[in-house]
Design an enzyme around this catalytic site. Structure first.
Site, short mmCIF file in Angstrom:
data_model
loop_
_atom_site.label_atom_id
_atom_site.label_comp_id
_atom_site.label_asym_id
_atom_site.label_seq_id
_atom_site.Cartn_x
_atom_site.Cartn_y
_atom_site.Cartn_z
N ARG A 1 -2.73 -5.05 1.04
CA ARG A 1 -1.48 -5.55 0.00
C ARG A 1 -0.24 -6.04 0.77
NH1 ARG A 1 -1.69 -0.51 -3.70
NH2 ARG A 1 -2.64 0.23 -1.83
N HIS B 1 -3.29 -4.23 9.08
CA HIS B 1 -3.62 -2.97 9.73
C HIS B 1 -3.00 -2.90 11.16
CE1 HIS B 1 -6.89 -2.33 6.80
NE2 HIS B 1 -7.51 -3.46 7.02
N LEU C 1 2.50 19.35 18.84
CA LEU C 1 1.98 18.81 17.55
C LEU C 1 0.24 18.71 17.82
CD1 LEU C 1 2.05 17.22 14.85
CD2 LEU C 1 2.32 15.16 16.14
N ASP D 1 -2.13 4.29 3.11
CA ASP D 1 -2.64 3.19 2.26
C ASP D 1 -1.69 1.93 2.00
OD1 ASP D 1 -4.83 1.98 0.72
OD2 ASP D 1 -4.14 3.01 -1.29
C1 IPE Z 1 -8.18 5.49 1.61
O1 IPE Z 1 -7.75 4.35 1.28
C2 IPE Z 1 -8.72 5.73 3.09
C3 IPE Z 1 -7.74 5.39 4.02
C4 IPE Z 1 -6.58 5.38 3.79
C5 IPE Z 1 -8.31 5.50 5.60
P1 IPE Z 1 -8.77 3.29 0.61
O2 IPE Z 1 -7.76 2.29 0.30
O3 IPE Z 1 -9.95 3.19 1.36
O4 IPE Z 1 -8.82 3.97 -0.82
P2 IPE Z 1 -9.48 3.58 -2.34
O5 IPE Z 1 -10.93 3.04 -2.02
O6 IPE Z 1 -8.55 2.36 -2.72
O7 IPE Z 1 -9.47 4.74 -2.97
C1 IPE Z 2 -5.50 1.46 4.32
O1 IPE Z 2 -5.02 0.16 3.82
C2 IPE Z 2 -6.09 1.26 5.72
C3 IPE Z 2 -7.58 1.67 5.57
C4 IPE Z 2 -8.14 2.02 4.58
C5 IPE Z 2 -8.35 1.61 6.86
P1 IPE Z 2 -5.89 -0.59 2.89
O2 IPE Z 2 -6.83 -1.71 3.77
O3 IPE Z 2 -6.77 0.29 2.01
O4 IPE Z 2 -4.81 -1.63 2.11
P2 IPE Z 2 -4.89 -1.85 0.69
O5 IPE Z 2 -4.97 -0.60 -0.22
O6 IPE Z 2 -5.94 -2.83 0.44
O7 IPE Z 2 -3.71 -2.58 0.33
MG MG Z 3 -6.45 0.85 0.33
#
Ligand code: IPE
Ligand code: IPE
Ligand code: MG
Length: 246
Positions: free
Chosen positions: A24, A37, A131, A20
């Site tokens: 940001r 991403h 793995l 995650d």
């Molecule tokens: C969880 O992250 C899903 C992945 C990392 C793929 P999100 O960014 O979607 O989670 P929430 O919605 O903030 O909880």
């Molecule tokens: C995780 O990063 C990737 C996916 C959920 C696909 P985010 O896209 O949720 O990044 P933030 O949380 O908005 O920073």
């Molecule tokens: Mg996120």
């Protein structure tokens, strides 16, 4: 990939990561979310290298949740294209490193080309013995549990199974990654402290580790910090500390 080191028996056998913080990370750099991403792919490589080098048996990465379809269509589109691209570019290297790649989640919602790429990658690496790398895509922990319940009900309906045979073992056998060790260590990057419908059944006794680092900054050193933290914990599984340290 780097050379391997001697296996450490106190290391986790199965590590799961909620990757995650991409959006940001990008925003702080004045870029659009999808830039984050794309940058996150390097951190995936780093994590796989660490897991291979340290003989971790299984690594499960949360790439796309069943809730992530609710994001803007443009972002979802970029993520799907990236998934295709990375599958294509990385699979040979994974195969060379004896990695068994599997995608867990409801792949039926993906486009035909992506489904084909997933199937080709899984087939190519199916007999590898190193793995096991699970990529959770269109995965939801609740979906996984409901799916298992449905499969068991089908078996009950057809007379193959009696209700009395439904227990934690038979239920667990129908969840994703049932053939692997339960998750020992769950890492979440990006500072949030929640599960976000990732593995639910499988993390029943996992150690949870949260780091503020955004996913694109994750690397082997940060992975090692999480594993060191894991090694310092006492896993009691319901027993007392005294019982466990005997
Ligand atoms: C969880 O992250 C899903 C992945 C990392 C793929 P999100 O960014 O979607 O989670 P929430 O919605 O903030 O909880
Ligand atoms: C995780 O990063 C990737 C996916 C959920 C696909 P985010 O896209 O949720 O990044 P933030 O949380 O908005 O920073
Ligand atoms: Mg996120």
């Amino acid at each position: 990939m780097n050379s391997t080191v001697t296996p450490n028996p106190s290391y986790p056998k199965h590590v799961a990561i909620i990757m995650d913080g991409n959006g940001r990370w990008a925003k702080e750099k004045g870029k659009i979310r999808t830039f984050g991403h794309k940058a996150g792919v390097k951190a995936v490589r780093e994590s796989v290298s660490y897991a291979v080098k340290h003989h971790i048996s299984a690594l499960t990465l949360f790439a796309f949740s069943s809730e992530n379809w609710n994001r803007p269509a443009q972002e979802v589109g970029v993520l799907m294209e990236l998934f295709k691209l990375v599958l294509g570019s990385e699979v040979k290297k994974l195969h060379k490193n004896n990695v068994k790649l599997r995608v867990i989640g409801d792949t039926s919602r993906f486009d035909e080309k992506l489904i084909q790429k997933v199937e080709a990658a899984q087939t190519l690496t199916a007999s590898n013995t190193g793995l096991t790398l699970n990529i959770a895509a269109n995965y939801g922990g609740k979906w996984d549990i409901v799916n298992s319940a449905k499969m068991l009900m089908e078996q009950v309906q057809s007379g193959q199974l009696s209700i009395d045979d439904i227990n934690e073992d038979t239920f667990g056998q129908h969840t994703c990654a049932a053939d692997l060790a339960p998750v020992d260590l769950l890492i979440r990057t990006g500072g949030e402290q929640r599960i976000s419908n990732f593995l639910l059944w499988q993390v029943a006794y996992a150690e949870l580790y949260f780091t503020d680092s955004y996913w694109p900054d994750f690397n082997q050193t940060l992975f090692q910090t999480a594993v060191d933290d894991f090694c310092d914990r006492q896993r009691r599984f319901g027993k007392t500390g005294e019982q466990v340290s005997q």
